[in-house]
Write a protein that holds these residues in place. Structure first.
Motif, mmCIF file in Angstrom:
data_model
loop_
_atom_site.group_PDB
_atom_site.id
_atom_site.type_symbol
_atom_site.label_atom_id
_atom_site.label_comp_id
_atom_site.label_asym_id
_atom_site.label_seq_id
_atom_site.Cartn_x
_atom_site.Cartn_y
_atom_site.Cartn_z
ATOM 1 N N ASN A 105 0.834 -1.208 0.000
ATOM 2 C CA ASN A 105 0.000 0.000 0.000
ATOM 3 C C ASN A 105 0.864 1.251 0.000
ATOM 4 O O ASN A 105 0.562 2.231 -0.708
ATOM 5 N N GLN A 107 3.924 1.532 -1.152
ATOM 6 C CA GLN A 107 4.590 1.636 -2.455
ATOM 7 C C GLN A 107 3.598 2.134 -3.515
ATOM 8 O O GLN A 107 3.937 2.958 -4.346
ATOM 9 N N ARG A 108 2.343 1.643 -3.482
ATOM 10 C CA ARG A 108 1.330 2.075 -4.446
ATOM 11 C C ARG A 108 1.031 3.557 -4.263
ATOM 12 O O ARG A 108 0.902 4.311 -5.255
ATOM 13 N N ASP A 109 0.958 4.003 -3.005
ATOM 14 C CA ASP A 109 0.683 5.422 -2.753
ATOM 15 C C ASP A 109 1.846 6.292 -3.196
ATOM 16 O O ASP A 109 1.631 7.392 -3.726
ATOM 17 N N GLU A 111 3.911 5.608 -5.659
ATOM 18 C CA GLU A 111 3.885 5.626 -7.116
ATOM 19 C C GLU A 111 2.795 6.559 -7.629
ATOM 20 O O GLU A 111 2.911 7.149 -8.704
#
Length: 129
Positions: A105, A107-109, A111
């Motif tokens: 989560n 890492q996704r945020d 990115e």
């Protein structure tokens, strides 16, 4: 009444009481001599034999049952230890999954260009705009 006569009457009364008690004691001794004592001894002998048989059965029962229960308790302890180990492994796996989800989560945020704390707080506002 003189003192001598009173003493003689008292002595006669006491002697009669002794005679009555002697007769009663002789009857009791005859009863014991005629077999009452042997009956009591035989009854005690039978009771002793029965008590020994019961004690022997109890020893046998306790010996087998206690051994079986000890085996069951040992097996239950082994199962408890195995379950404790399995619970520990499951807890560790759950911790790793939670950490992996948290890292994914984050890492996704990153990115997406938003810090994780701001994205969580402003997510409803971003959708509204």
């Amino acid at each position: 009444m003189s003192i001598a006569l009173l003493a003689n009457v008292l002595t006669i009364i006491l002697c009669m009481a002794v005679l009555v008690q002697s007769v009663r004691m002789m009857k009791s001794l005859r009863t014991v001599k005629d077999g009452a004592l042997t009956q009591v001894v035989e009854a005690l002998q039978v009771a002793t034999v029965q008590a020994r048989a019961v004690l022997s059965d109890m020893k046998h029962t306790l010996g087998t049952d206690c051994a079986r229960h000890a085996q069951l308790v040992e097996r239950a302890r082994e199962l408890r230890d195995e379950l404790s180990l399995m619970t520990g492994i499951a807890d560790a796996a759950a911790e790793r999954i939670v950490n992996a989800v948290g890292m994914a989560n984050a890492q996704r945020d990153e990115e997406a260009g938003e810090p994780a704390a701001v994205a969580e707080g402003d997510a409803p506002l971003a959708e509204a705009a």
